[in-house]
Design a protein around this motif. Structure first.
Motif, short mmCIF file in Angstrom:
data_model
loop_
_atom_site.label_atom_id
_atom_site.label_comp_id
_atom_site.label_asym_id
_atom_site.label_seq_id
_atom_site.Cartn_x
_atom_site.Cartn_y
_atom_site.Cartn_z
N ALA A 262 0.83 -1.29 -0.02
CA ALA A 262 -0.01 -0.13 -0.08
C ALA A 262 0.91 1.13 0.07
O ALA A 262 0.16 2.29 -0.33
N LEU A 263 2.22 1.24 0.35
CA LEU A 263 3.23 2.32 0.42
C LEU A 263 2.90 2.96 -1.14
O LEU A 263 3.34 3.81 -1.28
N LEU A 264 2.98 1.98 -1.79
CA LEU A 264 3.01 2.31 -3.44
C LEU A 264 1.78 2.44 -4.27
O LEU A 264 1.87 2.30 -5.35
N GLY A 265 0.61 2.36 -3.61
CA GLY A 265 -0.66 2.36 -4.11
C GLY A 265 -0.92 3.84 -4.39
O GLY A 265 -0.93 4.67 -3.50
N ARG A 266 -1.89 3.89 -5.30
CA ARG A 266 -2.30 5.31 -5.82
C ARG A 266 -3.14 6.05 -4.83
O ARG A 266 -3.18 7.18 -4.35
N GLU A 267 -3.98 5.08 -4.24
CA GLU A 267 -5.05 5.49 -3.37
C GLU A 267 -4.76 5.54 -1.88
O GLU A 267 -5.38 6.02 -0.91
N THR A 268 -3.73 4.56 -1.61
CA THR A 268 -3.48 4.26 -0.26
C THR A 268 -2.06 4.89 0.33
O THR A 268 -1.90 4.59 1.37
N ALA A 269 -1.04 5.34 -0.47
CA ALA A 269 0.06 5.69 -0.32
C ALA A 269 0.38 6.38 0.94
O ALA A 269 1.16 6.35 1.71
N SER A 352 11.37 10.94 -5.41
CA SER A 352 11.23 11.31 -6.63
C SER A 352 10.48 10.54 -7.48
O SER A 352 9.67 10.85 -8.17
N VAL A 353 10.95 9.42 -7.29
CA VAL A 353 10.09 8.24 -8.38
C VAL A 353 8.45 8.14 -7.55
O VAL A 353 7.56 8.02 -8.37
N VAL A 354 8.44 8.15 -6.25
CA VAL A 354 7.20 8.20 -5.70
C VAL A 354 6.30 9.33 -6.10
O VAL A 354 5.20 9.55 -6.63
N GLN A 355 7.02 10.54 -6.08
CA GLN A 355 6.21 11.77 -6.43
C GLN A 355 5.91 11.83 -7.81
O GLN A 355 4.72 12.16 -8.26
N ALA A 356 6.83 11.24 -8.70
CA ALA A 356 6.34 11.19 -10.21
C ALA A 356 5.14 10.32 -10.47
O ALA A 356 4.29 10.68 -11.28
N HIS A 357 4.85 9.39 -9.68
CA HIS A 357 3.63 8.26 -9.95
C HIS A 357 2.46 8.82 -9.00
O HIS A 357 1.21 8.29 -9.38
N LEU A 358 2.93 9.04 -7.87
CA LEU A 358 1.93 9.12 -6.79
C LEU A 358 1.57 10.61 -6.07
O LEU A 358 0.38 10.97 -5.26
N GLY A 359 2.60 11.71 -6.51
CA GLY A 359 2.38 12.84 -5.98
C GLY A 359 3.12 13.45 -4.79
O GLY A 359 3.94 12.63 -4.41
N ALA A 360 2.99 14.73 -4.62
CA ALA A 360 3.88 15.25 -3.53
C ALA A 360 3.67 14.84 -2.12
O ALA A 360 4.59 14.51 -1.18
N ASP A 361 2.46 14.75 -1.99
CA ASP A 361 2.06 14.33 -0.56
C ASP A 361 2.63 12.87 -0.10
O ASP A 361 3.02 12.50 0.90
N ALA A 362 2.35 12.01 -1.17
CA ALA A 362 3.03 10.50 -1.04
C ALA A 362 4.53 10.56 -0.82
O ALA A 362 5.27 9.68 -0.20
N ALA A 363 5.15 11.40 -1.71
CA ALA A 363 6.65 11.53 -1.70
C ALA A 363 7.14 12.10 -0.32
O ALA A 363 8.14 11.60 0.27
N GLU A 407 10.06 19.71 -3.80
CA GLU A 407 8.49 19.80 -3.78
C GLU A 407 8.02 19.05 -2.44
O GLU A 407 8.70 18.03 -2.03
N GLY A 408 6.92 19.31 -2.06
CA GLY A 408 6.08 18.63 -1.25
C GLY A 408 6.70 18.35 0.12
O GLY A 408 6.35 17.79 1.12
N GLY A 409 7.81 19.33 0.56
CA GLY A 409 8.24 19.07 1.94
C GLY A 409 9.18 18.09 2.19
O GLY A 409 9.66 17.79 3.21
N VAL A 410 9.59 17.54 1.13
CA VAL A 410 10.50 16.25 1.17
C VAL A 410 11.86 16.91 1.48
O VAL A 410 12.28 16.22 2.60
N SER A 411 12.46 17.70 1.17
CA SER A 411 13.76 18.23 1.76
C SER A 411 13.81 18.51 3.12
O SER A 411 14.70 18.38 3.57
N MET A 412 12.77 19.29 3.55
CA MET A 412 12.83 19.89 4.95
C MET A 412 12.86 18.49 5.90
O MET A 412 13.30 18.31 7.02
N THR A 413 11.89 17.58 5.50
CA THR A 413 11.83 16.22 6.41
C THR A 413 13.24 15.53 6.28
O THR A 413 13.49 15.06 7.14
N ALA A 414 13.79 15.70 5.20
CA ALA A 414 15.07 15.00 5.31
C ALA A 414 16.19 15.78 6.01
O ALA A 414 17.03 14.95 6.85
N VAL A 415 16.04 16.91 5.96
CA VAL A 415 17.06 17.96 6.72
C VAL A 415 16.82 17.83 8.28
O VAL A 415 17.76 17.70 8.84
N GLU A 416 15.31 17.68 8.61
CA GLU A 416 15.25 17.45 10.07
C GLU A 416 15.70 16.22 10.59
O GLU A 416 16.43 16.07 11.58
#
Length: 418
Positions: A262-269, A352-363, A407-416
């Motif tokens: 489900a981590l890689l599901g469009r509706e469930t990620a 980035s792969v997740v974002q390309a397929h599932l969107g910024a929130d999933a990434a 995009e999507g706050g990914v970098s801030m999460t990683a920096v934290e």
């Protein structure tokens, strides 16, 4: 409306009169113009604080042709009364109210009235935490008996086959149980719930040790019902707020397989990432307190990442690189000294792969999973307690790459994390 008295006791016709006044006021608040809304709101605020108003709300939930906004008002009022209003709802009445709340909660779910069901679930949870007649050690069994028929509720029969069969006949009851599992930790931990500190601590300890959530979560995750899967993810996140993962989840291998997929599901990620990360954090927090089940669950979650999720992303990353290379070969050639499109794709973060397929929130959610996994794995690797060759290095590499994903706050999460 200002001239109405608020006493809620009296004969049946008095209750019916009050019920009609309540319905008129709710209709005025939700459906009237401003000149009607203000006095209606004042009347309803007065009603909420009146002794015995909860009985009128129960009567309202029983009424025919109930409108959704009426149901929500009654449910919300009952939640507030159950949480702390002893002058509105006497403690002795809590157990009398409990089965009625469960019945109406399940009815709301049958009618897909989710906001009202959430309010009623919070009310049920508050009653369970506060009711003096409910012993902390038997709360989960008492609730189980209210949500499932006797053959299902019996602890010895809470098996895969029994739950799955019940799920086929009445999925709404499983949804109701999931809503309750989401609400119980919040009721036990929140200051919104007025309860003696000793009882709060006793109830919280019993919730941590309960084995009831795991079979229900497994049934929902393996149901092939997306709505139940999402509800299960929310329940997992809430339960992990207790500081431990649901007891017995390490024995639900099939459910963990589904959650990882489900981590890689469009509706469930997004929801699945929240649940997966929450369990990793809870395992990390509880594995230091001599909890072998938490360490076992942690290893299983990390193995899911290493052997299932990350390889799937790596394969998709290579596919994206090949596609990029093919597109580049059909256009102008790369400038001398510049990396090829395929090479750039190979060094891209998996998020980035997740974002390309599932969107910024999933990434962003997946980046939180990587952070939680790396944080949970670091100490066991240093202590030699976990042997997952190469996983920590891969997680740290990916978190470095995530710093460059803006995009999507990914970098801030990683920096934290760093």
């Amino acid at each position: 409306m200002h001239g109405q008295t608020m006493g809620c006791s009296g004969p049946c016709h008095g209750m019916q009169t009050m019920l009609q006044q309540l319905r008129n006021a709710i209709h005025g608040l939700y459906c009237g113009n401003e000149s009607i809304q203000r006095p209606a709101d004042a009347w309803l605020q007065n009603f909420r604080s009146a002794a015995g108003s909860w009985r009128v709300c129960v009567q309202l939930l029983d009424a025919q042709h109930l409108q959704e906004h009426e149901c929500y008002f009654a449910s919300n009022t009952l939640k507030a009364a159950c949480q702390k209003h002893q002058d509105v709802l006497e403690p002795a009445a809590l157990c009398e109210l409990l089965p009625k709340l469960v019945v109406h909660m399940q009815a709301c779910l049958h009618k897909q009235q989710w906001p009202s069901a959430v309010q009623l679930a919070a009310a049920v949870a508050a009653v369970a935490v506060r009711a003096p007649s409910l012993q902390p050690g038997s709360i989960m069994q008492d609730l189980q008996a209210l949500f499932f028929p006797a053959p299902v509720a019996a602890a010895s029969n809470l098996s895969h086959q029994t739950l799955d069969l019940h799920l086929q006949h009445d999925p709404a009851s499983v949804a109701a149980a999931l809503q309750l599992l989401t609400a119980l930790p919040e009721a036990a931990l929140s200051k919104q719930t007025s309860v003696h500190p000793d009882r709060r601590a006793a109830v919280t300890d019993c919730l941590k040790q309960s084995v009831w959530p795991a079979p229900v979560l497994r049934a929902a995750l393996c149901s092939q019902n997306t709505q139940l899967l999402l509800l299960a993810c929310e329940a997992v996140v809430s339960w992990c707020e207790l500081g431990v993962p649901p007891q017995g989840m390490e024995a639900q291998a099939g459910a963990l397989d589904v959650l990882a997929a489900a981590l890689l599901g469009r509706e469930t990620a997004v929801k699945a990432c929240e649940a997966f990360a929450a369990m990793l954090v809870a395992c990390k927090e509880s594995s230091t307190s001599s909890a072998p089940s938490s360490m076992l669950l942690l290893q299983q979650l990390l193995q899911q990442l290493q052997h299932s999720v990350l390889p799937a992303l790596a394969a998709e990353q290579r596919t994206m690189g090949c596609n990029a290379a093919a597109a580049a070969s059909n256009g102008s050639s790369s400038a001398i000294g510049q990396p090829s499109a395929a090479a750039a794709a190979d060094t891209a973060a998996y998020s980035s792969v997740v974002q390309a397929h599932l969107g910024a929130d999933a990434a962003a959610g997946f980046c939180r999973v990587l952070c939680a996994a790396a944080a949970a794995l670091l100490l066991p690797v240093l202590q030699g307690a976990v042997r997952l060759p190469g996983l920590l290095e891969l997680l740290l590499q990916q978190l470095l790459l995530c710093v460059g994903v803006h995009e999507g706050g990914v970098s801030m999460t990683a920096v934290e994390f760093w």
